[in-house]
Design a protein around this motif. Structure first.
Motif, PDB file in Angstrom:
ATOM      1  N   MET A 149       0.829  -1.194   0.000  1.00 33.68           N
ATOM      2  CA  MET A 149       0.000   0.000   0.000  1.00 33.68           C
ATOM      3  C   MET A 149       0.874   1.258   0.000  1.00 33.68           C
ATOM      4  O   MET A 149       1.902   1.313   0.674  1.00 33.68           O
ATOM      5  CB  MET A 149      -0.918   0.002   1.231  1.00 33.68           C
ATOM      6  N   ARG A 150       0.471   2.260  -0.771  1.00 35.39           N
ATOM      7  CA  ARG A 150       1.175   3.547  -0.781  1.00 35.39           C
ATOM      8  C   ARG A 150       1.015   4.232   0.573  1.00 35.39           C
ATOM      9  O   ARG A 150       0.011   4.002   1.269  1.00 35.39           O
ATOM     10  CB  ARG A 150       0.627   4.436  -1.898  1.00 35.39           C
ATOM     11  N   PRO A 151       1.977   5.066   1.009  1.00 41.07           N
ATOM     12  CA  PRO A 151       1.893   5.677   2.340  1.00 41.07           C
ATOM     13  C   PRO A 151       0.584   6.415   2.612  1.00 41.07           C
ATOM     14  O   PRO A 151       0.078   6.400   3.739  1.00 41.07           O
ATOM     15  CB  PRO A 151       3.090   6.633   2.369  1.00 41.07           C
ATOM     16  N   ASP A 152      -0.007   7.044   1.581  1.00 39.25           N
ATOM     17  CA  ASP A 152      -1.270   7.747   1.794  1.00 39.25           C
ATOM     18  C   ASP A 152      -2.479   6.820   1.745  1.00 39.25           C
ATOM     19  O   ASP A 152      -3.623   7.263   1.929  1.00 39.25           O
ATOM     20  CB  ASP A 152      -1.437   8.888   0.789  1.00 39.25           C
ATOM     21  N   GLY A 153      -2.263   5.536   1.491  1.00 39.47           N
ATOM     22  CA  GLY A 153      -3.351   4.568   1.483  1.00 39.47           C
ATOM     23  C   GLY A 153      -4.253   4.632   0.274  1.00 39.47           C
ATOM     24  O   GLY A 153      -5.320   4.006   0.271  1.00 39.47           O
ATOM     25  N   LEU A 154      -3.847   5.333  -0.785  1.00 38.15           N
ATOM     26  CA  LEU A 154      -4.729   5.546  -1.927  1.00 38.15           C
ATOM     27  C   LEU A 154      -4.421   4.659  -3.129  1.00 38.15           C
ATOM     28  O   LEU A 154      -5.132   4.714  -4.126  1.00 38.15           O
ATOM     29  CB  LEU A 154      -4.674   7.021  -2.353  1.00 38.15           C
ATOM     30  N   ALA A 155      -3.369   3.865  -3.058  1.00 39.36           N
ATOM     31  CA  ALA A 155      -3.034   2.996  -4.193  1.00 39.36           C
ATOM     32  C   ALA A 155      -2.316   1.755  -3.685  1.00 39.36           C
ATOM     33  O   ALA A 155      -1.570   1.813  -2.704  1.00 39.36           O
ATOM     34  CB  ALA A 155      -2.168   3.734  -5.215  1.00 39.36           C
ATOM     35  N   LEU A 156      -2.550   0.643  -4.366  1.00 42.37           N
ATOM     36  CA  LEU A 156      -1.894  -0.620  -4.038  1.00 42.37           C
ATOM     37  C   LEU A 156      -0.978  -1.007  -5.185  1.00 42.37           C
ATOM     38  O   LEU A 156      -1.380  -0.988  -6.351  1.00 42.37           O
ATOM     39  CB  LEU A 156      -2.927  -1.730  -3.807  1.00 42.37           C
ATOM     40  N   LEU A 157       0.233  -1.380  -4.857  1.00 45.26           N
ATOM     41  CA  LEU A 157       1.211  -1.874  -5.815  1.00 45.26           C
ATOM     42  C   LEU A 157       1.310  -3.390  -5.653  1.00 45.26           C
ATOM     43  O   LEU A 157       1.260  -3.904  -4.535  1.00 45.26           O
ATOM     44  CB  LEU A 157       2.561  -1.226  -5.515  1.00 45.26           C
ATOM     45  N   PHE A 158       1.444  -4.124  -6.754  1.00 48.86           N
ATOM     46  CA  PHE A 158       1.612  -5.571  -6.659  1.00 48.86           C
ATOM     47  C   PHE A 158       2.262  -6.071  -7.934  1.00 48.86           C
ATOM     48  O   PHE A 158       2.484  -5.305  -8.898  1.00 48.86           O
ATOM     49  CB  PHE A 158       0.285  -6.283  -6.395  1.00 48.86           C
ATOM     50  N   ALA A 159       2.603  -7.352  -7.963  1.00 48.19           N
ATOM     51  CA  ALA A 159       3.234  -7.965  -9.134  1.00 48.19           C
ATOM     52  C   ALA A 159       2.319  -9.038  -9.712  1.00 48.19           C
ATOM     53  O   ALA A 159       1.627  -9.745  -8.983  1.00 48.19           O
ATOM     54  CB  ALA A 159       4.586  -8.575  -8.752  1.00 48.19           C
ATOM     55  N   LEU A 203       8.432   4.495  -1.961  1.00 48.72           N
ATOM     56  CA  LEU A 203       9.339   5.342  -1.201  1.00 48.72           C
ATOM     57  C   LEU A 203       8.696   6.663  -0.810  1.00 48.72           C
ATOM     58  O   LEU A 203       9.168   7.347   0.098  1.00 48.72           O
ATOM     59  CB  LEU A 203      10.624   5.602  -2.002  1.00 48.72           C
ATOM     60  N   ASP A 204       7.626   7.050  -1.523  1.00 51.57           N
ATOM     61  CA  ASP A 204       6.894   8.284  -1.206  1.00 51.57           C
ATOM     62  C   ASP A 204       5.532   8.208  -1.889  1.00 51.57           C
ATOM     63  O   ASP A 204       5.214   7.242  -2.585  1.00 51.57           O
ATOM     64  CB  ASP A 204       7.666   9.536  -1.637  1.00 51.57           C
ATOM     65  N   ASN A 205       4.736   9.248  -1.703  1.00 50.05           N
ATOM     66  CA  ASN A 205       3.397   9.273  -2.296  1.00 50.05           C
ATOM     67  C   ASN A 205       3.405   9.680  -3.764  1.00 50.05           C
ATOM     68  O   ASN A 205       2.390   9.527  -4.447  1.00 50.05           O
ATOM     69  CB  ASN A 205       2.502  10.238  -1.517  1.00 50.05           C
ATOM     70  N   ARG A 206       4.511  10.201  -4.258  1.00 50.17           N
ATOM     71  CA  ARG A 206       4.565  10.646  -5.650  1.00 50.17           C
ATOM     72  C   ARG A 206       4.887   9.510  -6.607  1.00 50.17           C
ATOM     73  O   ARG A 206       4.703   9.662  -7.816  1.00 50.17           O
ATOM     74  CB  ARG A 206       5.585  11.771  -5.801  1.00 50.17           C
ATOM     75  N   GLY A 207       5.380   8.395  -6.094  1.00 47.94           N
ATOM     76  CA  GLY A 207       5.548   7.236  -6.957  1.00 47.94           C
ATOM     77  C   GLY A 207       6.924   6.627  -6.982  1.00 47.94           C
ATOM     78  O   GLY A 207       7.123   5.593  -7.638  1.00 47.94           O
ATOM     79  N   ALA A 208       7.918   7.226  -6.317  1.00 54.98           N
ATOM     80  CA  ALA A 208       9.254   6.622  -6.297  1.00 54.98           C
ATOM     81  C   ALA A 208       9.183   5.241  -5.648  1.00 54.98           C
ATOM     82  O   ALA A 208       8.456   5.032  -4.674  1.00 54.98           O
ATOM     83  CB  ALA A 208      10.230   7.524  -5.546  1.00 54.98           C
ATOM     84  N   LEU A 209       9.956   4.308  -6.183  1.00 60.86           N
ATOM     85  CA  LEU A 209       9.867   2.916  -5.755  1.00 60.86           C
ATOM     86  C   LEU A 209      11.251   2.326  -5.498  1.00 60.86           C
ATOM     87  O   LEU A 209      12.234   2.720  -6.127  1.00 60.86           O
ATOM     88  CB  LEU A 209       9.210   2.051  -6.836  1.00 60.86           C
ATOM     89  N   ALA A 210      11.303   1.362  -4.597  1.00 61.02           N
ATOM     90  CA  ALA A 210      12.388   0.384  -4.529  1.00 61.02           C
ATOM     91  C   ALA A 210      11.746  -0.956  -4.868  1.00 61.02           C
ATOM     92  O   ALA A 210      10.679  -1.285  -4.345  1.00 61.02           O
ATOM     93  CB  ALA A 210      13.021   0.350  -3.143  1.00 61.02           C
ATOM     94  N   PHE A 211      12.370  -1.720  -5.746  1.00 58.74           N
ATOM     95  CA  PHE A 211      11.740  -2.960  -6.197  1.00 58.74           C
ATOM     96  C   PHE A 211      12.801  -4.007  -6.484  1.00 58.74           C
ATOM     97  O   PHE A 211      14.005  -3.725  -6.550  1.00 58.74           O
ATOM     98  CB  PHE A 211      10.875  -2.715  -7.436  1.00 58.74           C
TER      99      PHE A 211
END
Length: 287
Positions: A149-159, A203-211
């Protein structure tokens, strides 16, 4: 950044607690309790910092890979126990929601739509976990893994490893809606590639990722800013090498400037894949 000396790394393995004041590149997480002679593949810390849940193939669980939980007592992780939601199949990829109300994970348990499916279970105030609920709007006949889940709880990332992707597992994003989740959208290339992209954390709400990006049994943690048209780069970490097995980065909700990864450092080392804590990378997004 220079790797720590063997002496410093060993000191971190012996002295590191969740309340550690500073990190010199990395420190092992919970030597002998969380990180053991078994393989540990991913860890997530509750927002109040009192519990850690991780996936392990150690004996004592239901079978295969299971989810384990330990509690913070006297500044250290103690009393590791398998969660009651484990099944005779595999449970992997645990991730607390930012508010601590839900524990997300993936499992290939019976009754799912495909191989691995996504689930979440409600977390009570005492840390106990309720009955798993499948994420029906996101699960398909393909494998779904690594919910985050994104830190703001508004989007879920998955594979997902669907045939319509760039190859193997690709990263997808779905908006959170009042009744569940919106339509999942694949992230663009070159972020998604012919290799497997999975095991990601916001990594933040703007979309930066570690993957995690992997192929041929090897894996490495990469980072990318919020412009996915820009190429990702490997995380600067001494054991995050192209010929190793490093992956499953998860930001610590209790200490958002830190994250935990799975890997194999030369020292400190407990067994197979261990869990390590390090500073969260800072990735510029511009704007």
């Amino acid at each position: 950044m220079r790797p720590p000396t063997t002496w410093l790394a060993l000191s971190l393995s012996l002295l590191f607690t969740p309340a550690a004041m500073a990190l010199s590149e990395f420190g092992i997480e919970g030597m002998g309790v969380v990180s053991t002679k078994a393989n540990e593949s991913q860890a997530t810390i509750s927002p109040d910092g009192q519990r850690i849940v991780w996936a392990s193939d150690r004996p004592g669980g239901a079978e295969g890979w299971d989810l384990w939980q330990a509690q913070l007592r006297e500044g250290r992780w103690q009393d590791p126990q398998p969660l009651g939601i484990n099944s005779p199949r595999d449970e992997r990829d645990p991730a607390y929601s930012p508010d601590g109300r839900w524990l997300y994970f993936a499992s290939d348990r019976s009754g799912g739509r495909g191989g691995f499916d996504l689930y979440r279970a409600a977390v009570a105030a005492d840390g106990s976990v309720g009955t798993p609920q499948p994420l029906a709007g996101l699960n398909t006949r393909d494998d779904e893994r690594s919910p985050a889940m994104r830190p703001d709880g508004l989007a879920l990332l998955f594979a997902r490893n669907g045939k319509q992707g760039q190859g193997g597992f690709d990263l997808y994003r779905a908006a959170v809606q009042a009744d569940g989740f919106g339509t999942a959208q694949a992230l663009p290339k070159p972020l998604n590639s012919a290799a497997d992209e999975f095991g990601a954390t916001w990594l933040d709400n703007r979309g930066a990722l570690a993957f995690t990006r992997g192929a041929d049994g090897k894996s490495q943690v990469w980072v990318v800013g919020c412009d996915y048209a820009q190429a990702a780069v490997p995380l600067v970490l001494s054991f995050n090498t192209a010929d190793g097995q490093t992956g499953s980065p998860v930001v610590d909700w209790n200490k958002p400037g830190e994250m935990v990864v799975s890997g194999q450092a030369k020292a400190p080392r407990a067994g197979g894949l261990d869990l390590y804590r390090l500073k969260k990378p800072v990735v510029a997004c511009g704007g």
